[in-house]
Design an enzyme around this catalytic site. Structure first.
Site, PDB file in Angstrom:
ATOM      1  N   HIS A 152       0.823  -1.212   0.000  1.00 15.24           N
ATOM      2  CA  HIS A 152       0.000   0.000   0.000  1.00 15.24           C
ATOM      3  C   HIS A 152       0.857   1.262   0.000  1.00 15.24           C
ATOM      4  O   HIS A 152       0.661   2.152  -0.815  1.00 15.24           O
ATOM      5  CB  HIS A 152      -0.940  -0.011   1.210  1.00 15.24           C
ATOM      6  CG  HIS A 152      -2.045  -1.002   1.051  1.00 15.24           C
ATOM      7  ND1 HIS A 152      -1.886  -2.332   1.341  1.00 15.24           N
ATOM      8  CD2 HIS A 152      -3.314  -0.858   0.617  1.00 15.24           C
ATOM      9  CE1 HIS A 152      -3.015  -2.970   1.097  1.00 15.24           C
ATOM     10  NE2 HIS A 152      -3.905  -2.105   0.655  1.00 15.24           N
ATOM     11  N   ILE A 153       1.811   1.333   0.943  1.00 18.57           N
ATOM     12  CA  ILE A 153       2.613   2.560   1.045  1.00 18.57           C
ATOM     13  C   ILE A 153       3.630   2.639  -0.089  1.00 18.57           C
ATOM     14  O   ILE A 153       3.745   3.667  -0.764  1.00 18.57           O
ATOM     15  CB  ILE A 153       3.306   2.647   2.425  1.00 18.57           C
ATOM     16  CG1 ILE A 153       2.264   2.683   3.545  1.00 18.57           C
ATOM     17  CG2 ILE A 153       4.196   3.887   2.494  1.00 18.57           C
ATOM     18  CD1 ILE A 153       2.830   2.582   4.948  1.00 18.57           C
ATOM     19  N   SER A 230       9.277   2.114   7.992  1.00 21.44           N
ATOM     20  CA  SER A 230       8.493   0.868   8.079  1.00 21.44           C
ATOM     21  C   SER A 230       8.489   0.352   9.510  1.00 21.44           C
ATOM     22  O   SER A 230       7.592   0.696  10.293  1.00 21.44           O
ATOM     23  CB  SER A 230       9.014  -0.182   7.096  1.00 21.44           C
ATOM     24  OG  SER A 230      10.341  -0.562   7.375  1.00 21.44           O
ATOM     25  N   GLU A 260      11.489   2.093  20.890  1.00 25.80           N
ATOM     26  CA  GLU A 260      10.846   3.408  20.852  1.00 25.80           C
ATOM     27  C   GLU A 260      10.291   3.754  22.222  1.00 25.80           C
ATOM     28  O   GLU A 260       9.794   2.866  22.927  1.00 25.80           O
ATOM     29  CB  GLU A 260       9.712   3.408  19.816  1.00 25.80           C
ATOM     30  CG  GLU A 260      10.248   3.212  18.409  1.00 25.80           C
ATOM     31  CD  GLU A 260       9.155   3.254  17.339  1.00 25.80           C
ATOM     32  OE1 GLU A 260       7.984   3.503  17.673  1.00 25.80           O
ATOM     33  OE2 GLU A 260       9.499   3.038  16.165  1.00 25.80           O
ATOM     34  N   HIS A 283       8.262   8.332  14.992  1.00 25.79           N
ATOM     35  CA  HIS A 283       7.228   7.420  14.473  1.00 25.79           C
ATOM     36  C   HIS A 283       5.939   8.184  14.118  1.00 25.79           C
ATOM     37  O   HIS A 283       4.846   7.832  14.564  1.00 25.79           O
ATOM     38  CB  HIS A 283       6.927   6.312  15.489  1.00 25.79           C
ATOM     39  CG  HIS A 283       6.312   5.088  14.858  1.00 25.79           C
ATOM     40  ND1 HIS A 283       6.546   3.829  15.308  1.00 25.79           N
ATOM     41  CD2 HIS A 283       5.460   4.949  13.799  1.00 25.79           C
ATOM     42  CE1 HIS A 283       5.874   2.960  14.567  1.00 25.79           C
ATOM     43  NE2 HIS A 283       5.212   3.616  13.650  1.00 25.79           N
TER      44      HIS A 283
HETATM   45  P1  NAI Z   1       1.536  -3.747   2.942  1.00 28.85           P
HETATM   46  O1  NAI Z   1       1.280  -5.050   3.584  1.00 28.85           O
HETATM   47  O2  NAI Z   1       0.504  -3.121   2.092  1.00 28.85           O
HETATM   48  O3  NAI Z   1       2.889  -3.874   2.063  1.00 28.85           O
HETATM   49  C1  NAI Z   1       4.042  -4.548   2.471  1.00 28.85           C
HETATM   50  C2  NAI Z   1       4.732  -5.109   1.223  1.00 28.85           C
HETATM   51  O4  NAI Z   1       5.977  -5.657   1.596  1.00 28.85           O
HETATM   52  C3  NAI Z   1       3.925  -6.225   0.559  1.00 28.85           C
HETATM   53  O5  NAI Z   1       3.761  -5.965  -0.815  1.00 28.85           O
HETATM   54  C4  NAI Z   1       4.781  -7.469   0.804  1.00 28.85           C
HETATM   55  O6  NAI Z   1       4.667  -8.441  -0.217  1.00 28.85           O
HETATM   56  C5  NAI Z   1       6.167  -6.863   0.863  1.00 28.85           C
HETATM   57  N1  NAI Z   1       7.151  -7.700   1.544  1.00 28.85           N
HETATM   58  C6  NAI Z   1       6.973  -8.499   2.625  1.00 28.85           C
HETATM   59  N2  NAI Z   1       8.123  -9.100   2.971  1.00 28.85           N
HETATM   60  C7  NAI Z   1       9.050  -8.647   2.085  1.00 28.85           C
HETATM   61  C8  NAI Z   1      10.439  -8.921   1.922  1.00 28.85           C
HETATM   62  N3  NAI Z   1      11.095  -9.746   2.738  1.00 28.85           N
HETATM   63  N4  NAI Z   1      11.076  -8.315   0.891  1.00 28.85           N
HETATM   64  C9  NAI Z   1      10.423  -7.479   0.036  1.00 28.85           C
HETATM   65  N5  NAI Z   1       9.110  -7.199   0.150  1.00 28.85           N
HETATM   66  C10 NAI Z   1       8.440  -7.778   1.171  1.00 28.85           C
HETATM   67  O7  NAI Z   1       1.970  -2.775   4.114  1.00 28.85           O
HETATM   68  P2  NAI Z   1       1.938  -1.173   4.128  1.00 28.85           P
HETATM   69  O8  NAI Z   1       0.627  -0.693   4.599  1.00 28.85           O
HETATM   70  O9  NAI Z   1       2.466  -0.666   2.851  1.00 28.85           O
HETATM   71  O10 NAI Z   1       2.980  -0.893   5.322  1.00 28.85           O
HETATM   72  C11 NAI Z   1       4.378  -1.111   5.144  1.00 28.85           C
HETATM   73  C12 NAI Z   1       5.112  -0.880   6.451  1.00 28.85           C
HETATM   74  O11 NAI Z   1       4.914   0.443   6.915  1.00 28.85           O
HETATM   75  C13 NAI Z   1       4.685  -1.803   7.613  1.00 28.85           C
HETATM   76  O12 NAI Z   1       5.858  -2.228   8.280  1.00 28.85           O
HETATM   77  C14 NAI Z   1       3.944  -0.889   8.539  1.00 28.85           C
HETATM   78  O13 NAI Z   1       4.043  -1.292   9.879  1.00 28.85           O
HETATM   79  C15 NAI Z   1       4.671   0.432   8.320  1.00 28.85           C
HETATM   80  N6  NAI Z   1       3.896   1.621   8.685  1.00 28.85           N
HETATM   81  C16 NAI Z   1       4.550   2.646   9.316  1.00 28.85           C
HETATM   82  C17 NAI Z   1       3.883   3.779   9.682  1.00 28.85           C
HETATM   83  C18 NAI Z   1       4.610   4.902  10.339  1.00 28.85           C
HETATM   84  O14 NAI Z   1       3.986   5.677  11.064  1.00 28.85           O
HETATM   85  N7  NAI Z   1       5.890   5.076  10.105  1.00 28.85           N
HETATM   86  C19 NAI Z   1       2.437   3.929   9.474  1.00 28.85           C
HETATM   87  C20 NAI Z   1       1.853   2.837   8.698  1.00 28.85           C
HETATM   88  C21 NAI Z   1       2.564   1.714   8.368  1.00 28.85           C
END
Ligand code: NAI
Length: 399
Positions: A152-153, A230, A260, A283
């Protein structure tokens, strides 16, 4: 009888507005409540909405099995004993993607900030130093952004970055549709070799722990930048500090850390503090007013739909059922133990009451079954009472 909803922890007012518009009765509390306070209050409510500070333990949920639904007006659901909620037939809804755009925008801002050393020149200016120079300051246009994790992100960052004139490459463990002109890379090392900026958007898993360590940092281009919004465990911080001090990685923006602080009153410590061209943020990637409002909207919509139609799509602990709005007749909702023969028992009751079954939707998980059934030509209260009395029934209601 109106549905009574208890909302804690200053949930965005948009949720109250949406729920009230559907005829729900809302009581708002500013703070999180203790288990003792909840024990006193909960008997009056069918629906509970919390954010991250209210803990819903196994014991608490087992004492309030009458709850019909729980809204987690946040991203994570660790604060809720999800297995117990499942056992009691209570679906839990959250809003995992309401802050996607907020994180993506922060990443874009950080690419430009790192490229122009904004963090350092800003702190210097605050101290009275005038660091006017073009040396090492670059536009992002025409550079290559490597996105690790194209979910998503990651994919949202991809679209925004291309609109700024960056070339985008990405690496994901799953085959993903490239947006715009983005190019998939077969390996992480291929991505690291090509990128002027590397941004991480993978989840926290055993495979992503220290995914970026000394050898990956070495594989990055000299003068490239690393952004991590992430999870803190994804980057080996000591290796990153070493690479920055050696002048290989030219700068980094980090929003998430292995350790954190629990609250704004706790002290934040990191080896990255004081290192040149390092942007540290607490964060806040997903922390925007828009994201809070989107969370309020998304979770209240799920609560309205589940209470009014029986929909459980998006529930984090429950069999998923998407159902249309009921048109005429009656709708019976039954959560039951997932054991053989429940459906034939329920259908037997329908036959006995000469009820016409217009539609049946069933979904199960390892422990429970979730049945939504539209019936006609029968007294729904009588049918309901018999379904409720089945020894397999956990929760039964009429909508
Ligand atoms: P998502 O689940 O939509 O996307 C994650 C992607 O990573 C997926 O396409 C998945 O196939 C891929 N992936 C998984 N393992 C992998 C690997 N070993 N190598 C390469 N790709 C891999 O998740 P979303 O919503 O995009 O969130 C991503 C991250 O951002 C999460 O860790 C989440 O906790 C973090 N996050 C951080 C926030 C902040 O405030 N800084 C707020 C929201 C999310």
């Amino acid at each position: 009888m109106p549905i009574n909803v208890l909302l804690l922890e200053n949930v965005h007012p948009v949720a109250t507005e949406a729920l009230e518009a559907e005829g729900f009765k809302i009581h708002n509390e500013k703070a999180a409540l203790t288990e003792e306070q909840l024990d006193k209050l909960l008997p009056k409510y069918q629906v509970l909405g919390i954010r991250s500070k209210t803990h819903l333990s196994k014991g608490l949920l087992s004492r309030h099995p009458h709850l019909q639904a729980i809204g987690a007006f946040c991203i994570g659901t660790n604060q809720i004993h999800l297995a117990e909620a499942n056992k009691q037939g209570i679906p839990v809804f959250n809003a995992p993607y309401s802050n996607t755009r907020s994180v993506a925008e922060l990443v874009i801002a950080e690419m430009i900030a790192l490229s122009r050393q904004l963090g350092d020149v800003n702190s210097a200016a605050h101290k009275g130093e005038w660091l006017k120079s073009a040396k090492g300051s670059k536009e992002v246009r025409g550079k290559t952004l490597g996105i690790v994790g194209y979910g998503h992100i990651g994919s949202q960052v991809s679209v925004l970055a291309e609109s700024l004139g960056l070339r985008v490459v990405f690496y994901d463990v799953i085959k993903k549709l490239p947006l715009g002109n983005a190019r998939p890379m077969d390996t992480l090392s291929a991505l690291l070799k090509e990128s002027d900026f590397v941004t991480l958007h993978v989840p926290e898993t055993p495979k992503t722990k220290n995914m970026i360590g000394a050898s990956q940092l070495k594989a990055m281009r000299k003068g490239a930048f690393l952004i991590n919004a992430s999870r803190g465990t994804v980057v080996d911080i000591a290796a990153l500090v070493a690479s920055l001090k050696a002048g290989h990685v030219a700068g980094t923006a980090v929003d998430v850390f292995p350790d954190e602080p629990q609250s704004n009153d706790d002290k934040f410590e990191s080896e990255l503090q004081g290192v040149k061209n390092v942007i540290l943020t607490p964060h806040i990637g997903g922390s925007t007013e828009e994201a809070q409002e989107a969370i309020g909207r998304e979770v209240s919509t799920s609560l309205i739909l589940t209470m009014k139609t029986g929909m459980t799509l998006g529930a984090v602990n429950f069999p998923q059922v998407a159902v249309p709005v009921k048109e005429g007749g009656s709708r019976i909702i039954n959560v039951h133990k997932n054991v053989p023969g429940v459906l034939s028992e329920v259908n037997g009751i329908m036959a006995k009451h000469k009820a016409n079954i217009k539609a049946q939707y069933l979904s199960t998980d390892a422990h429970i079954g979730y049945l939504v059934m539209d019936i006609e030509n029968a007294k729904p209260e009588k049918v309901l009472a018999q379904v409720e009395a089945l020894p397999t029934s956990i929760k039964t209601r009429l909508v």
